[in-house]
Design an enzyme around this catalytic site. Structure first.
Site, PDB file in Angstrom:
ATOM      1  N   ASP A   1      -4.734  11.690  -9.898  1.00  0.00           N
ATOM      2  CA  ASP A   1      -3.826  10.846  -9.104  1.00  0.00           C
ATOM      3  C   ASP A   1      -3.265   9.722  -9.962  1.00  0.00           C
ATOM      4  O   ASP A   1      -3.280   8.555  -9.565  1.00  0.00           O
ATOM      5  CB  ASP A   1      -4.548  10.290  -7.879  1.00  0.00           C
ATOM      6  CG  ASP A   1      -3.572   9.734  -6.831  1.00  0.00           C
ATOM      7  OD1 ASP A   1      -2.387  10.137  -6.861  1.00  0.00           O
ATOM      8  OD2 ASP A   1      -3.987   8.909  -5.997  1.00  0.00           O
TER       9      ASP A   1
ATOM     10  N   LYS B   1     -15.236  -1.137  -3.139  1.00  0.00           N
ATOM     11  CA  LYS B   1     -14.391  -0.214  -2.383  1.00  0.00           C
ATOM     12  C   LYS B   1     -15.249   0.693  -1.529  1.00  0.00           C
ATOM     13  O   LYS B   1     -16.257   1.229  -1.986  1.00  0.00           O
ATOM     14  CB  LYS B   1     -13.535   0.620  -3.347  1.00  0.00           C
ATOM     15  CG  LYS B   1     -12.609   1.597  -2.646  1.00  0.00           C
ATOM     16  CD  LYS B   1     -11.640   2.265  -3.601  1.00  0.00           C
ATOM     17  CE  LYS B   1     -12.353   3.145  -4.595  1.00  0.00           C
ATOM     18  NZ  LYS B   1     -11.387   3.944  -5.399  1.00  0.00           N
TER      19      LYS B   1
ATOM     20  N   GLY C   1      -6.962   1.661  -2.506  1.00  0.00           N
ATOM     21  CA  GLY C   1      -6.943   2.849  -3.348  1.00  0.00           C
ATOM     22  C   GLY C   1      -6.772   4.097  -2.514  1.00  0.00           C
ATOM     23  O   GLY C   1      -6.645   4.044  -1.286  1.00  0.00           O
ATOM     24  N   GLY C   2      -6.764   5.234  -3.229  1.00  0.00           N
ATOM     25  CA  GLY C   2      -6.553   6.497  -2.541  1.00  0.00           C
ATOM     26  C   GLY C   2      -7.652   6.806  -1.551  1.00  0.00           C
ATOM     27  O   GLY C   2      -7.460   7.607  -0.645  1.00  0.00           O
ATOM     28  N   MET C   3      -8.815   6.184  -1.706  1.00  0.00           N
ATOM     29  CA  MET C   3      -9.942   6.517  -0.841  1.00  0.00           C
ATOM     30  C   MET C   3     -10.436   5.317  -0.039  1.00  0.00           C
ATOM     31  O   MET C   3     -11.472   5.379   0.587  1.00  0.00           O
ATOM     32  CB  MET C   3     -11.094   7.082  -1.674  1.00  0.00           C
ATOM     33  CG  MET C   3     -10.731   8.304  -2.493  1.00  0.00           C
ATOM     34  SD  MET C   3     -10.283   9.726  -1.505  1.00  0.00           S
ATOM     35  CE  MET C   3     -11.897  10.214  -0.898  1.00  0.00           C
TER      36      MET C   3
ATOM     37  N   GLY D   1      -6.501  -4.845  -2.586  1.00  0.00           N
ATOM     38  CA  GLY D   1      -5.745  -3.616  -2.811  1.00  0.00           C
ATOM     39  C   GLY D   1      -6.276  -2.487  -1.973  1.00  0.00           C
ATOM     40  O   GLY D   1      -7.286  -2.612  -1.276  1.00  0.00           O
TER      41      GLY D   1
ATOM     42  N   VAL E   1      -9.902  -2.044  -1.220  1.00  0.00           N
ATOM     43  CA  VAL E   1     -10.654  -2.690  -2.283  1.00  0.00           C
ATOM     44  C   VAL E   1     -10.785  -4.169  -1.922  1.00  0.00           C
ATOM     45  O   VAL E   1      -9.792  -4.851  -1.643  1.00  0.00           O
ATOM     46  CB  VAL E   1      -9.947  -2.534  -3.649  1.00  0.00           C
ATOM     47  CG1 VAL E   1     -10.769  -3.214  -4.741  1.00  0.00           C
ATOM     48  CG2 VAL E   1      -9.726  -1.056  -3.978  1.00  0.00           C
TER      49      VAL E   1
END
Length: 493
Positions: free
Chosen positions: A133, A39, A19-21, A17, A24
Site C-alpha cells: 500500500d 494504532k 492508517g489503512g487499518m 492520523g 493513529v
C-alpha cells in the site's frame, strides 16, 4: 471515541492520523516518558479471526524492520478484543498533505524524498516483506525532508497466506500495478510500481490514474492503459517510466530505483551548491571541461544519462584530413614550391596544412619539408566494420564513451530523440560531475540492436561506479543513435 489510557501505560493525547487499518494516536509512554504513536489494528467491520491474523502479521513484519526510513515498531499489546501497535512518533506531514497544502514538488525534492522511501522498502524486500500500500498518504516527511514509509498495515511476508478470501480489496486502487489490477499476487515489483506512481503524483499533483467512483472500472483502466507521461518530472521522467514499466519482469527492482533516485537528488544538490557559490576563475573548474551520466546515483539508468554518436567516424575523418595534408606537402616539394606554399595564404596547400595539424603530427619547422610516409600518422584507425554487424554496433557504443565527458556536443548528437527528451541541460549537468568514463567488454549479438557493456564512471568527488548496461540502438547502415539504456547491475567503490 478517543481512549484515555491504552494498556494501562500509554496516555492518549490526540489523534495524529489514520492508517489503512485504524486511527493513529499520539500517546505519552508513562513508563519510559516518551512520545509514541499507537494504532488500533485489525479492528475492521465484522472483524474475523482472519482480520486478527492480518493485524498480527502487520505487527510481525513491521517489528522485524530496523531501518531509518521505516517507522519503527516498539511493542504490540492486546486489551480485550483489541490489538494495539506501539510505534515511534515521527513529527511530520504525509506527502499527500504536502501536495494538498503546498502543491507539487520539484523533481529534485521528490527524488530526495523518494530515495529514502525506496531505501526503506528495499530493506523490507530484502527481508521478504511486501508493503502492498505504497502511496503519498503513507509517506511521512519531517524536518529537513527526512522521509519514512509507514503503515505496513496490509504488508505480508513472502509465503504467508493471502488472507483475502473475504473479498476485501486491500491497498489503494489508484496505485495498483497492472498485474495487481488483473488479479495477480502482489510482489516486490508491485511496490516499485506504487512508488513510481507516488513520485508521479509528487511532481504532477495527482495520481497517474485518478480515482473513479467505480473501483472495478479504475482497475480495468490500469490493467489496459499505460500511464500518461509526466509533464513536470524533468530528470525524474526516466526513473518514473522505469518504475512504472507495465511488464513486472523488466521493471526495476527497488534497489535500482533507489540508485537512480539518489543520482537525481545528488545532481539537484550539486546544482543548488553551484548556484550559491561564486564561479571560479580557474578554467580547470569549468563544468564544461569536466567529465561524467540520467540518472545521479549509479544504480539505475539515470534520466539525464545520454550517449553520443560513435567516435569511429570522427577518427576516420581526422585520418582523411591528415592524408590530404600529407599529399599537399608532397606536391609542394615536387614542384619546388614549398616556400611559396607557406607564405601565400590564398594558395591551396595552406588550408590543407591547417586542417591536417594535430598534436600527433605537425609540419616540419624546415622551410623545405621532406615528404615521406612517416609524416602520416603512426597509428591509423582500423577500417570501419561493415554496417549493421555486431562489431559495428559495439564500436558505436565504445565510440560514444570514448568522447565523453569532454565532448558532450558529440555525445548529445549520438542520442535518439527518446534519450534527448530529458533536455540538454540535464545531460550536461550529469556529465559535468564525471572526471572520466571507460567502457569495456562491449559486445552485441548478431541481428540484435542491443549492446552489452561495462561502464566505469569516476566522479569528481572520488566515487567510482561500475555498471553493467544494456544499450539499445536504432538506425541502420552504420547510422545509429542510442535509444535507451538499462542498468543490469551496479557497484560503487
Amino acid at each position: 471515541m478517543s481512549p484515555e489510557l491504552i494498556a494501562g501505560r500509554y496516555r492518549v493525547e490526540r489523534a495524529v492520523g489514520r492508517g489503512g487499518m485504524g486511527t493513529v494516536w499520539l500517546c505519552q509512554d508513562e513508563v519510559l516518558g516518551r512520545d509514541v504513536a499507537v494504532k488500533n489494528v485489525g479492528n475492521l467491520p465484522d472483524q474475523t479471526s482472519t482480520d486478527v491474523a492480518r493485524a498480527m502479521r502487520e505487527a510481525r513484519s513491521s517489528a522485524a524492520l530496523n531501518h531509518p526510513n521505516v517507522v519503527s515498531v516498539f511493542d504490540v499489546v492486546e486489551t480485550g478484543d483489541e490489538i494495539w501497535m506501539v510505534m515511534e512518533y515521527f513529527p511530520s506531514r504525509t506527502l499527500s498533505e504536502i501536495l494538498r497544502e503546498d502543491g507539487p514538488l520539484s523533481p529534485e525534492r521528490a527524488a530526495r524524498i523518494g530515495v529514502q522511501v525506496a531505501d526503506g522498502l528495499a530493506a523490507a524486500h530484502a527481508r521478504g516483506t511486501i508493503h502492498r500500500d505504497v502511496k503519498p498518504g503513507n509517506v511521512l516527511v519531517g524536518a529537513g525532508d527526512q522521509a519514512k514509509i509507514s503503515d505496513f498495515g496490509i504488508a505480508r511476508m513472502a509465503g504467508d497466506p493471502q488472507l483475502t478470501s473475504t473479498g476485501l480489496l486491500t491497498g489503494t486502487p489508484s496505485y495498483f500495478s497492472p498485474e495487481l489490477a488483473r488479479g495477480a499476487d502482489p510482489g516486490p515489483e508491485s511496490d516499485v510500481w506504487a512508488l513510481g506512481a507516488t513520485l508521479y503524483a509528487a511532481v504532477e499533483g495527482a495520481s497517474p490514474y485518478p480515482t473513479q467512483r467505480n473501483p472495478i472500472a479504475l482497475l480495468q483502466t490500469i490493467a489496459s492503459e499505460p500511464p500518461p507521461r509526466p509533464s513536470n518530472a524533468g530528470p525524474l521522467a526516466e526513473p518514473i517510466a522505469r518504475m512504472m514499466d507495465r511488464d513486472p519482469r523488466s521493471r526495476w527492482a527497488m534497489a535500482d530505483a533507489a540508485h537512480a533516485l539518489r543520482r537525481v537528488a545528488e545532481r539537484g544538490r550539486e546544482r543548488t551548491a553551484a548556484a550559491t557559490v561564486p564561479l571560479a576563475t580557474d578554467d580547470a573548474h569549468d563544468p564544461t571541461t569536466t567529465t561524467s551520466r540520467p540518472v545521479a546515483a549509479p544504480v539505475a539508468a539515470p534520466p539525464e544519462r545520454r550517449r553520443r554518436k560513435g567516435l569511429l567516424p570522427w577518427l576516420l575523418v581526422a585520418a582523411a584530413l591528415l592524408l590530404v595534408a600529407g599529399a599537399g606537402y608532397a606536391l609542394l616539394d615536387l614542384n619546388g614550391d614549398a616556400t611559396a606554399g607557406q607564405t601565400q595564404g590564398t594558395s591551396t596547400p595552406t588550408p590543407s596544412e591547417t586542417q591536417g595539424a594535430s598534436p600527433k603530427r605537425s609540419p616540419s619547422p624546415s622551410p623545405t619539408p621532406t615528404p615521406s610516409p612517416e609524416q602520416t600518422p603512426s597509428k591509423t584507425p582500423k577500417p570501419a566494420p561493415a554496417p549493421d554487424t555486431a562489431e559495428a554496433k559495439a564500436d558505436f557504443v565504445d565510440g560514444y564513451f570514448d568522447v565523453m565527458p569532454e565532448d558532450t556536443d558529440t555525445g548529445w548528437s549520438m542520442l535518439a530523440p527518446s534519450m534527448q527528451s530529458v533536455g540538454k541541460d540535464e545531460y550536461e549537468d550529469f556529465w559535468g560531475s564525471i572526471e572520466s568514463v571507460e567502457s569495456s567488454q562491449t559486445s552485441a549479438s548478431s541481428g540484435s540492436d542491443t549492446v552489452s557493456t561495462v561502464i566505469t564512471y569516476t566522479f569528481d568527488d572520488g566515487r567510482v561506479v561500475t555498471e553493467q548496461q544494456e544499450i539499445d540502438l536504432q538506425g541502420s547502415d552504420g547510422a545509429y543513435a542510442i535509444a535507451d539504456d538499462r542498468v543490469i547491475s551496479s557497484q560503487t567503490q
